[in-house]
Design a protein around this motif. Structure first.
Motif, PDB file in Angstrom:
ATOM      1  N   MET A   1     -16.931  -9.036  -5.237  1.00  0.00           N
ATOM      2  CA  MET A   1     -15.660  -8.398  -5.585  1.00  0.00           C
ATOM      3  C   MET A   1     -15.751  -6.903  -5.275  1.00  0.00           C
ATOM      4  SD  MET A   1     -14.292 -10.091  -9.119  1.00  0.00           S
ATOM      5  CE  MET A   1     -15.495  -9.226 -10.127  1.00  0.00           C
ATOM      6  N   ARG A   2     -14.558  -6.342  -5.051  1.00  0.00           N
ATOM      7  CA  ARG A   2     -14.508  -4.899  -4.812  1.00  0.00           C
ATOM      8  C   ARG A   2     -13.256  -4.310  -5.459  1.00  0.00           C
ATOM      9  NH1 ARG A   2     -16.356  -1.618   0.464  1.00  0.00           N
ATOM     10  NH2 ARG A   2     -15.839   0.472  -0.309  1.00  0.00           N
ATOM     11  N   LYS A   3     -13.470  -3.190  -6.141  1.00  0.00           N
ATOM     12  CA  LYS A   3     -12.340  -2.539  -6.810  1.00  0.00           C
ATOM     13  C   LYS A   3     -11.438  -1.874  -5.770  1.00  0.00           C
ATOM     14  CE  LYS A   3     -13.021   1.321  -9.025  1.00  0.00           C
ATOM     15  NZ  LYS A   3     -13.447   2.292 -10.060  1.00  0.00           N
ATOM     16  N   VAL A   4     -10.113  -2.074  -5.924  1.00  0.00           N
ATOM     17  CA  VAL A   4      -9.152  -1.466  -4.997  1.00  0.00           C
ATOM     18  C   VAL A   4      -8.143  -0.572  -5.707  1.00  0.00           C
ATOM     19  CG1 VAL A   4      -9.343  -3.274  -3.248  1.00  0.00           C
ATOM     20  CG2 VAL A   4      -7.689  -3.530  -5.122  1.00  0.00           C
ATOM     21  N   PHE A   5      -8.099  -0.599  -7.032  1.00  0.00           N
ATOM     22  CA  PHE A   5      -7.125   0.228  -7.746  1.00  0.00           C
ATOM     23  C   PHE A   5      -7.576   0.378  -9.190  1.00  0.00           C
ATOM     24  CE2 PHE A   5      -3.284   1.040 -10.221  1.00  0.00           C
ATOM     25  CZ  PHE A   5      -2.665   2.016  -9.467  1.00  0.00           C
ATOM     26  N   SER A   6      -7.254   1.554  -9.771  1.00  0.00           N
ATOM     27  CA  SER A   6      -7.533   1.763 -11.192  1.00  0.00           C
ATOM     28  C   SER A   6      -6.501   2.712 -11.765  1.00  0.00           C
ATOM     29  CB  SER A   6      -8.949   2.322 -11.395  1.00  0.00           C
ATOM     30  OG  SER A   6      -9.065   3.598 -10.810  1.00  0.00           O
ATOM     31  N   SER A   7      -6.205   2.539 -13.045  1.00  0.00           N
ATOM     32  CA  SER A   7      -5.241   3.408 -13.727  1.00  0.00           C
ATOM     33  C   SER A   7      -5.475   3.294 -15.222  1.00  0.00           C
ATOM     34  CB  SER A   7      -3.806   3.000 -13.393  1.00  0.00           C
ATOM     35  OG  SER A   7      -2.877   3.730 -14.178  1.00  0.00           O
ATOM     36  N   ARG A   8      -5.281   4.412 -15.945  1.00  0.00           N
ATOM     37  CA  ARG A   8      -5.377   4.351 -17.397  1.00  0.00           C
ATOM     38  C   ARG A   8      -4.152   3.683 -18.002  1.00  0.00           C
ATOM     39  NH1 ARG A   8      -8.006   9.414 -16.819  1.00  0.00           N
ATOM     40  NH2 ARG A   8      -6.097  10.611 -17.252  1.00  0.00           N
ATOM     41  N   ARG A   9      -3.109   3.451 -17.211  1.00  0.00           N
ATOM     42  CA  ARG A   9      -1.940   2.727 -17.699  1.00  0.00           C
ATOM     43  C   ARG A   9      -2.051   1.268 -17.236  1.00  0.00           C
ATOM     44  NH1 ARG A   9       2.906   3.690 -19.928  1.00  0.00           N
ATOM     45  NH2 ARG A   9       4.613   2.289 -19.443  1.00  0.00           N
ATOM     46  N   LEU A  10      -2.148   0.361 -18.167  1.00  0.00           N
ATOM     47  CA  LEU A  10      -2.337  -1.047 -17.865  1.00  0.00           C
ATOM     48  C   LEU A  10      -1.205  -1.600 -17.016  1.00  0.00           C
ATOM     49  CD1 LEU A  10      -3.728  -3.787 -18.172  1.00  0.00           C
ATOM     50  CD2 LEU A  10      -2.602  -4.033 -20.411  1.00  0.00           C
ATOM     51  N   GLU A  11       0.026  -1.189 -17.309  1.00  0.00           N
ATOM     52  CA  GLU A  11       1.171  -1.723 -16.570  1.00  0.00           C
ATOM     53  C   GLU A  11       1.080  -1.416 -15.072  1.00  0.00           C
ATOM     54  OE1 GLU A  11       1.260  -0.227 -19.378  1.00  0.00           O
ATOM     55  OE2 GLU A  11       2.439  -1.426 -20.808  1.00  0.00           O
ATOM     56  N   ASN A  12       0.493  -0.259 -14.710  1.00  0.00           N
ATOM     57  CA  ASN A  12       0.328   0.063 -13.296  1.00  0.00           C
ATOM     58  C   ASN A  12      -0.638  -0.909 -12.625  1.00  0.00           C
ATOM     59  OD1 ASN A  12       2.045   2.267 -13.469  1.00  0.00           O
ATOM     60  ND2 ASN A  12       0.387   3.680 -14.011  1.00  0.00           N
ATOM     61  N   ALA A  13      -1.753  -1.165 -13.307  1.00  0.00           N
ATOM     62  CA  ALA A  13      -2.727  -2.113 -12.753  1.00  0.00           C
ATOM     63  C   ALA A  13      -2.118  -3.499 -12.622  1.00  0.00           C
ATOM     64  CB  ALA A  13      -3.972  -2.153 -13.637  1.00  0.00           C
ATOM     65  N   GLU A  14      -1.348  -3.910 -13.627  1.00  0.00           N
ATOM     66  CA  GLU A  14      -0.708  -5.229 -13.557  1.00  0.00           C
ATOM     67  C   GLU A  14       0.294  -5.294 -12.417  1.00  0.00           C
ATOM     68  OE1 GLU A  14      -0.922  -6.697 -18.214  1.00  0.00           O
ATOM     69  OE2 GLU A  14       0.824  -5.552 -17.519  1.00  0.00           O
ATOM     70  N   GLY A  15       1.023  -4.191 -12.165  1.00  0.00           N
ATOM     71  CA  GLY A  15       1.969  -4.183 -11.061  1.00  0.00           C
ATOM     72  C   GLY A  15       1.274  -4.318  -9.727  1.00  0.00           C
ATOM     73  N   VAL A  16       0.131  -3.627  -9.553  1.00  0.00           N
ATOM     74  CA  VAL A  16      -0.633  -3.730  -8.305  1.00  0.00           C
ATOM     75  C   VAL A  16      -1.187  -5.146  -8.136  1.00  0.00           C
ATOM     76  CG1 VAL A  16      -2.737  -2.954  -7.151  1.00  0.00           C
ATOM     77  CG2 VAL A  16      -1.183  -1.280  -8.181  1.00  0.00           C
ATOM     78  N   ALA A  17      -1.686  -5.685  -9.217  1.00  0.00           N
ATOM     79  CA  ALA A  17      -2.218  -7.044  -9.142  1.00  0.00           C
ATOM     80  C   ALA A  17      -1.139  -8.033  -8.735  1.00  0.00           C
ATOM     81  CB  ALA A  17      -2.832  -7.438 -10.493  1.00  0.00           C
ATOM     82  N   GLU A  18       0.052  -7.917  -9.308  1.00  0.00           N
ATOM     83  CA  GLU A  18       1.150  -8.811  -8.966  1.00  0.00           C
ATOM     84  C   GLU A  18       1.531  -8.664  -7.499  1.00  0.00           C
ATOM     85  OE1 GLU A  18       4.041 -11.732  -9.474  1.00  0.00           O
ATOM     86  OE2 GLU A  18       2.312 -11.134 -10.715  1.00  0.00           O
ATOM     87  N   LEU A  19       1.529  -7.404  -6.983  1.00  0.00           N
ATOM     88  CA  LEU A  19       1.842  -7.156  -5.575  1.00  0.00           C
ATOM     89  C   LEU A  19       0.851  -7.867  -4.671  1.00  0.00           C
ATOM     90  CD1 LEU A  19       3.409  -5.511  -3.383  1.00  0.00           C
ATOM     91  CD2 LEU A  19       1.723  -3.703  -3.700  1.00  0.00           C
ATOM     92  N   LEU A  20      -0.427  -7.777  -5.005  1.00  0.00           N
ATOM     93  CA  LEU A  20      -1.448  -8.420  -4.175  1.00  0.00           C
ATOM     94  C   LEU A  20      -1.390  -9.943  -4.282  1.00  0.00           C
ATOM     95  CD1 LEU A  20      -4.437  -6.003  -4.887  1.00  0.00           C
ATOM     96  CD2 LEU A  20      -2.982  -6.085  -2.861  1.00  0.00           C
ATOM     97  N   ARG A  21      -1.146 -10.461  -5.480  1.00  0.00           N
ATOM     98  CA  ARG A  21      -1.065 -11.911  -5.640  1.00  0.00           C
ATOM     99  C   ARG A  21       0.077 -12.504  -4.829  1.00  0.00           C
ATOM    100  NH1 ARG A  21      -2.106 -10.916 -11.742  1.00  0.00           N
ATOM    101  NH2 ARG A  21      -4.359 -11.337 -11.940  1.00  0.00           N
ATOM    102  N   LYS A  22       1.210 -11.790  -4.795  1.00  0.00           N
ATOM    103  CA  LYS A  22       2.337 -12.273  -4.000  1.00  0.00           C
ATOM    104  C   LYS A  22       2.005 -12.320  -2.516  1.00  0.00           C
ATOM    105  CE  LYS A  22       6.107 -10.930  -7.093  1.00  0.00           C
ATOM    106  NZ  LYS A  22       7.313 -10.069  -7.272  1.00  0.00           N
ATOM    107  N   ALA A  23       1.007 -11.514  -2.100  1.00  0.00           N
ATOM    108  CA  ALA A  23       0.569 -11.519  -0.703  1.00  0.00           C
ATOM    109  C   ALA A  23      -0.539 -12.543  -0.484  1.00  0.00           C
ATOM    110  CB  ALA A  23       0.087 -10.129  -0.308  1.00  0.00           C
ATOM    111  N   GLY A  24      -0.858 -13.347  -1.516  1.00  0.00           N
ATOM    112  CA  GLY A  24      -1.870 -14.394  -1.388  1.00  0.00           C
ATOM    113  C   GLY A  24      -3.277 -13.895  -1.581  1.00  0.00           C
ATOM    114  N   ILE A  25      -3.445 -12.731  -2.173  1.00  0.00           N
ATOM    115  CA  ILE A  25      -4.776 -12.150  -2.366  1.00  0.00           C
ATOM    116  C   ILE A  25      -5.211 -12.398  -3.805  1.00  0.00           C
ATOM    117  CG2 ILE A  25      -6.105 -10.007  -2.373  1.00  0.00           C
ATOM    118  CD1 ILE A  25      -4.165  -8.959  -0.237  1.00  0.00           C
ATOM    119  N   GLU A  26      -6.400 -12.953  -3.978  1.00  0.00           N
ATOM    120  CA  GLU A  26      -6.913 -13.276  -5.308  1.00  0.00           C
ATOM    121  C   GLU A  26      -7.511 -12.029  -5.946  1.00  0.00           C
ATOM    122  OE1 GLU A  26     -10.079 -16.365  -7.441  1.00  0.00           O
ATOM    123  OE2 GLU A  26      -9.706 -16.424  -5.271  1.00  0.00           O
ATOM    124  N   VAL A  27      -7.035 -11.673  -7.145  1.00  0.00           N
ATOM    125  CA  VAL A  27      -7.497 -10.459  -7.811  1.00  0.00           C
ATOM    126  C   VAL A  27      -7.822 -10.749  -9.264  1.00  0.00           C
ATOM    127  CG1 VAL A  27      -6.169  -8.935  -6.301  1.00  0.00           C
ATOM    128  CG2 VAL A  27      -5.155  -9.760  -8.431  1.00  0.00           C
TER     129      VAL A  27
END
Length: 278
Positions: A1-27
């Motif tokens: 695994m490799r880290k691609v994003f970090s934020s002290r606000r959880l909602e930001n991380a969740e938004g990035v994760a959702e963006l990647l999942r919609k592109a078929g990327i497992e996070v």
């Protein structure tokens, strides 16, 4: 695994994760929500010890597409292998809405407003500033012609040696316009006082000189040929012209008495008030 994003606000991380999942990327997200689905504690951008929520790409072959997707979305500043990733501020502007940042923003805006106001006031002051008029003549005092001092011209315009028989008087100094500031300081007269170029000089008796804007008859008065004989004394000439058969030419002696320039004598006077000529 490799880290691609970090934020002290959880909602930001969740938004990035959702963006990647919609592109078929497992996070996966670390430092996320508790097992009950609640938000993790209270966070603050101003608290350097607050834990960061991190988004990790599980499959190594999907790391490069994930970074490229985040770069295109404006969420990271670099996708080059081996470089550190600079994660940008949250896109929803939450940090800017904190009380401390709102106060800082108001202070900055207030300072900018004060600076803008100071610049405007300085510009207005510069435009309205009237430079001090020279009060004394400069040498040589050998009878040669010098630029007419504004207070000398003012003394001539204000004296009773210049007779105005028209509704408008057009005032000039050394062939140019008398300044509007100088005109404003003259005593009120029945004639309208304007700069010389506001009028048209016409020699024909049937028309005569006139005020350009109103068409009213005008007398063009010009003070010129100032010849100082001392710092506070000299002679000056004045012409008052309506048309070729209605004109007056005078040479005046002027002096500065008790701090004010005055006309003290008429040295020469040539005048025409009819068709017979001088």
């Amino acid at each position: 695994m490799r880290k691609v994003f970090s934020s002290r606000r959880l909602e930001n991380a969740e938004g990035v994760a959702e963006l990647l999942r919609k592109a078929g990327i497992e996070v996966r997200i670390t430092n996320g929500r508790s097992y009950r689905g609640n938000r993790r504690g209270t966070f603050s951008y101003s608290d350097p010890t607050a834990p960061e929520s991190e988004v990790w790409v599980v499959r190594s072959e999907q790391q490069l597409p994930a970074r490229e997707l985040l770069r295109e979305a404006g969420l990271i500043d670099s996708t080059r292998p081996g470089e550190g990733y600079s994660f940008r501020a949250p896109l929803d502007g939450t940090a800017a809405r904190t009380p401390a940042n709102r106060r800082l923003l108001r202070i900055k805006l207030g300072l900018l407003a004060l600076i803008a106001l100071a610049v405007v006031l300085a510009g207005i002051h510069t435009l309205n500033r009237v430079d001090p008029e020279p009060q004394l003549a400069s040498p040589p005092f050998d009878g040669s012609t010098a630029a007419t001092l504004p207070p000398v011209a003012r003394a001539v315009f204000a004296s009773d040696v210049v007779v105005i028989d028209t509704p408008v008087a057009c005032l000039g100094i050394d062939g140019g316009d008398a300044s509007e500031h100088l005109i404003e300081t003259l005593p009120r007269q029945e004639a309208l006082l304007v700069p010389a170029t506001w009028c048209v000089e016409v020699a024909d008796e049937a028309r005569g000189s006139f005020h350009r804007a109103s068409g009213s008859e005008a007398t063009i008065v010009d003070v010129h040929a100032f010849r100082p004989t001392a710092p506070d004394r000299g002679t000056v000439e004045v012409s008052a012209y309506h048309h070729r058969s209605w004109a007056s030419y005078k040479t005046l002696e002027v002096a500065r008495i008790e701090g004010e320039w005055q006309v003290v004598d008429v040295v020469k006077h040539v005048e025409s008030r009819g068709l017979m000529g001088f």
